[in-house]
Design an enzyme around this catalytic site. Sequence first.
Site, PDB file in Angstrom:
ATOM      1  N   ARG A 244       0.844  -1.201   0.000  1.00  0.00           N
ATOM      2  CA  ARG A 244       0.000   0.000   0.000  1.00  0.00           C
ATOM      3  C   ARG A 244       0.875   1.245   0.000  1.00  0.00           C
ATOM      4  O   ARG A 244       1.830   1.339   0.759  1.00  0.00           O
ATOM      5  CB  ARG A 244      -0.934   0.053   1.224  1.00  0.00           C
ATOM      6  N   HIS A 246       0.432   4.785   1.189  1.00  0.00           N
ATOM      7  CA  HIS A 246      -0.516   5.520   2.028  1.00  0.00           C
ATOM      8  C   HIS A 246      -0.061   6.963   2.142  1.00  0.00           C
ATOM      9  O   HIS A 246       1.050   7.231   2.603  1.00  0.00           O
ATOM     10  CB  HIS A 246      -0.601   4.876   3.408  1.00  0.00           C
ATOM     11  N   ASP A 247      -0.921   7.877   1.738  1.00  0.00           N
ATOM     12  CA  ASP A 247      -0.564   9.291   1.831  1.00  0.00           C
ATOM     13  C   ASP A 247      -1.109   9.863   3.139  1.00  0.00           C
ATOM     14  O   ASP A 247      -2.289   9.722   3.456  1.00  0.00           O
ATOM     15  CB  ASP A 247      -1.108  10.048   0.617  1.00  0.00           C
ATOM     16  N   GLU A 248      -0.197  10.502   3.845  1.00  0.00           N
ATOM     17  CA  GLU A 248      -0.471  11.064   5.166  1.00  0.00           C
ATOM     18  C   GLU A 248      -1.832  11.736   5.263  1.00  0.00           C
ATOM     19  O   GLU A 248      -2.213  12.556   4.429  1.00  0.00           O
ATOM     20  CB  GLU A 248       0.606  12.107   5.455  1.00  0.00           C
ATOM     21  N   CYS A 262      -9.014   6.940   5.625  1.00  0.00           N
ATOM     22  CA  CYS A 262      -7.550   6.780   5.641  1.00  0.00           C
ATOM     23  C   CYS A 262      -7.061   5.776   6.681  1.00  0.00           C
ATOM     24  O   CYS A 262      -6.389   4.801   6.360  1.00  0.00           O
ATOM     25  CB  CYS A 262      -6.877   8.135   5.804  1.00  0.00           C
ATOM     26  N   GLU A 291       0.234  15.559   3.382  1.00  0.00           N
ATOM     27  CA  GLU A 291      -1.020  15.894   4.075  1.00  0.00           C
ATOM     28  C   GLU A 291      -2.029  16.588   3.152  1.00  0.00           C
ATOM     29  O   GLU A 291      -1.676  17.511   2.414  1.00  0.00           O
ATOM     30  CB  GLU A 291      -0.709  16.811   5.261  1.00  0.00           C
ATOM     31  N   ARG A 293      -3.681  15.663   0.441  1.00  0.00           N
ATOM     32  CA  ARG A 293      -3.344  15.565  -0.991  1.00  0.00           C
ATOM     33  C   ARG A 293      -2.262  16.576  -1.383  1.00  0.00           C
ATOM     34  O   ARG A 293      -2.357  17.219  -2.436  1.00  0.00           O
ATOM     35  CB  ARG A 293      -4.586  15.757  -1.861  1.00  0.00           C
ATOM     36  N   ASP A 331      -5.889  17.862  -6.310  1.00  0.00           N
ATOM     37  CA  ASP A 331      -4.885  16.915  -5.827  1.00  0.00           C
ATOM     38  C   ASP A 331      -3.524  17.353  -6.337  1.00  0.00           C
ATOM     39  O   ASP A 331      -3.365  17.621  -7.528  1.00  0.00           O
ATOM     40  CB  ASP A 331      -5.229  15.513  -6.370  1.00  0.00           C
ATOM     41  N   ARG A 333      -0.614  15.486  -5.305  1.00  0.00           N
ATOM     42  CA  ARG A 333       0.312  14.497  -4.751  1.00  0.00           C
ATOM     43  C   ARG A 333       1.373  13.989  -5.723  1.00  0.00           C
ATOM     44  O   ARG A 333       2.382  13.451  -5.315  1.00  0.00           O
ATOM     45  CB  ARG A 333      -0.472  13.308  -4.180  1.00  0.00           C
ATOM     46  N   LYS A 360      -2.783   6.279  -8.258  1.00  0.00           N
ATOM     47  CA  LYS A 360      -1.657   5.474  -7.767  1.00  0.00           C
ATOM     48  C   LYS A 360      -1.439   4.268  -8.680  1.00  0.00           C
ATOM     49  O   LYS A 360      -0.310   3.953  -9.048  1.00  0.00           O
ATOM     50  CB  LYS A 360      -1.931   4.998  -6.331  1.00  0.00           C
TER      51      LYS A 360
END
Lengths: 404, 404
Positions: A244, A246-248, A262, A291, A293, A331, A333, A360
């Site tokens: 995975r 995983h974005d903060e 999340c 954080e 996005r 977004d 990211r 992703k």
Amino acid sequence: MRNQSPIANDVSTRQETNAYAVERLFSPIDLCWHEASPRERGPILAGSQPGRNTIGVHAGAFAPYRAIATVSGALSASHSPALGNTRPSVNIGPFPQWSDPGKIVALDPWGHRVVDDFAAEIASGRKVQPTIAVTDGRLMMPEIANALRARRLVADGSIVDSLGGVRVTKIAIEPVWWLPGIAERLNITETALRRALVEASGGMYPDLVARPEFKAFLPPIGGTSVYLFGDPVLGNTDTKIACRFHDECNGSDVFGSDMCTCRSYLGFAAEECVRTAQQNGLGIIAYNRKEGRALGEVVKYLVYNARRNAQSGDRAVDYFSRTEEVAGVSDMRCQELAVDVLHWLGVTRVDAWISMSNHKREAVVSAGIEIVKQVELPSNLIGSGALVEISAKKASGYFTETGA
Amino acid sequence: MRNQSPIANDVSTRQETNAYAVERLFSPIDLCWHEASPRERGPILAGSQPGRNTIGVHAGAFAPYRAIATVSGALSASHSPALGNTRPSVNIGPFPQWSDPGKIVALDPWGHRVVDDFAAEIASGRKVQPTIAVTDGRLMMPEIANALRARRLVADGSIVDSLGGVRVTKIAIEPVWWLPGIAERLNITETALRRALVEASGGMYPDLVARPEFKAFLPPIGGTSVYLFGDPVLGNTDTKIACRFHDECNGSDVFGSDMCTCRSYLGFAAEECVRTAQQNGLGIIAYNRKEGRALGEVVKYLVYNARRNAQSGDRAVDYFSRTEEVAGVSDMRCQELAVDVLHWLGVTRVDAWISMSNHKREAVVSAGIEIVKQVELPSNLIGSGALVEISAKKASGYFTETGA
């Protein structure tokens, strides 16, 4: 690693002579990013040291604190880090991806090995610091303890102990941007990228424009924390991998805020990673500090209010446009840069990709990494507060088995 | 808020005339930091906008991502944020502390109110953005659910529901540094501070030195997330207050790493905050993004290895020196700047200060805020993996009731 300037070449021919040690200290070292050996590639030389080849400083996101520590006398600017006992707890790489042009541009694949690879440069007084650190740890996550209680997982005394403690390898990665490679990845020119970096930040690092000969940049942004579940046997295509990205989301990840999925997805991913590890596979969680996005938490909370205060109510159909109205974009990211960590770990195939995000997924597949199966967040883990978010994401192209 | 330049004064005398609108857009506005009204104080004008008075950009820690979003065409540089529905969910301030010289220098006390305070400037085309956002939320923390099960807490249907959900006010705060005030707080000259900020970052924001007339700075570092438990009745000295300043430790806070007491203390603090709220008090958790004592996670993991690999073993007596050997300093968090959030909330007394740190305590007390009682982490919440850390901290001056 080439000494290109006339002065540097001159010095290198005389480098056995101690009398020229100081002069040697000042010779520039160019980076040859995709060379297959660290010594041919060359060390990242950051800050304002003589012979530097990189813009920015290590742990740049904390540079203002370092300034205060220095000016108040707590930290000496000439401090030389004692790195002898800091070596990675497990070996990682090198893998062919490290020198495959274009594959890794947002981190330094050799960043955990500098204490050995560049021992000579460090001994000579150059400042070469790790941009990656690898250590062991034991995690106590409530989701794993719950899975044991519910008998979805069984303690094995090695990967998971009877208290729910999980043995992992923990890796901290600081971003290192190879600017020509970043530009190529994003299909823009290096000049446009450099200009944008200065303009979008209100004048941060004018050297990005003024010193085009420096091709590497340590951006002052959050990095990536990687957790490996199971024995880190890497670069082996037989190993089954669950992963995975995983974005903060601090409010959910730490405090369990119920506005999004999340924390639920993170806990579910940890359980899947443990299960895969127990089947002699490898679990990977890459936690990216992005954080809200990558719009930041202030924008995130402004958007929460905009959603709730909208005349039409908080509807899935408006979910992304509310963010666009406040931030100008939904977004930031840039998942295209997040995939480098998989190349760095020697991963060519992910058997269970624990994410529903199309962004992703596309980034990983575009990087040439196979995704065998995409694993949706089970609906029983989606709280009522997060329904608007998950509905909006599914409507926008997020993966879902049921097509709902 | 003064228009000081001749051009600006000239323009302001003609400001009723539409023909001069463009010219007015370019007039500089100086900040008068400690004025008691927002319009006298003036708006933070950041980025590269005409008439700017501040160095840096909003959400500066994400500026490189914004650059990519802009250069790739996803974000228009001329985007104008729609802020009408983003107003704070509850009213905070103003309090006398906001204009008491020297009390608040690391955040903008008016930062959540710009949509109203500076409506005219925003309408005229200036870019004024909130640096603080205030919203409501509901937290699901395992520690609270556990406290309900163990009957240490009882659900009341308002602050805590029967599922363990906790109603809170959530606040995101972006750092805004008033440079003369920061320098004064740290007992250094403003010039030395400005130089150090440029030097310690390898040349980030040379304007800090080149443009001394800009007194405010948006440092590209992590901010603060504040959680208020209970009705946010602020500025009332009758209200009992429980408070923890928690500095980010991602590995523990999110993943439950057992090397330290961070998550344990955070969960304990949340329970104390709920209890205080249920007794008609107010709980405050200020979560500061200062990973690894503001040294970053790479350094933190390097130090973990250095501790384990030391010939003498991992001993409490060496705990701080291991960090100093690697990083040159054991702590860069600068607690002196963390106290501003209490002044911003109108807090003059903390009844239960949930922390053992002498640095945090001294910073709060030095700021003129009374601490009635300091609350130690109960020993049953200290895991065996964290014993070295907690012993070292106690030996170095951390508060402990038992003096152990």
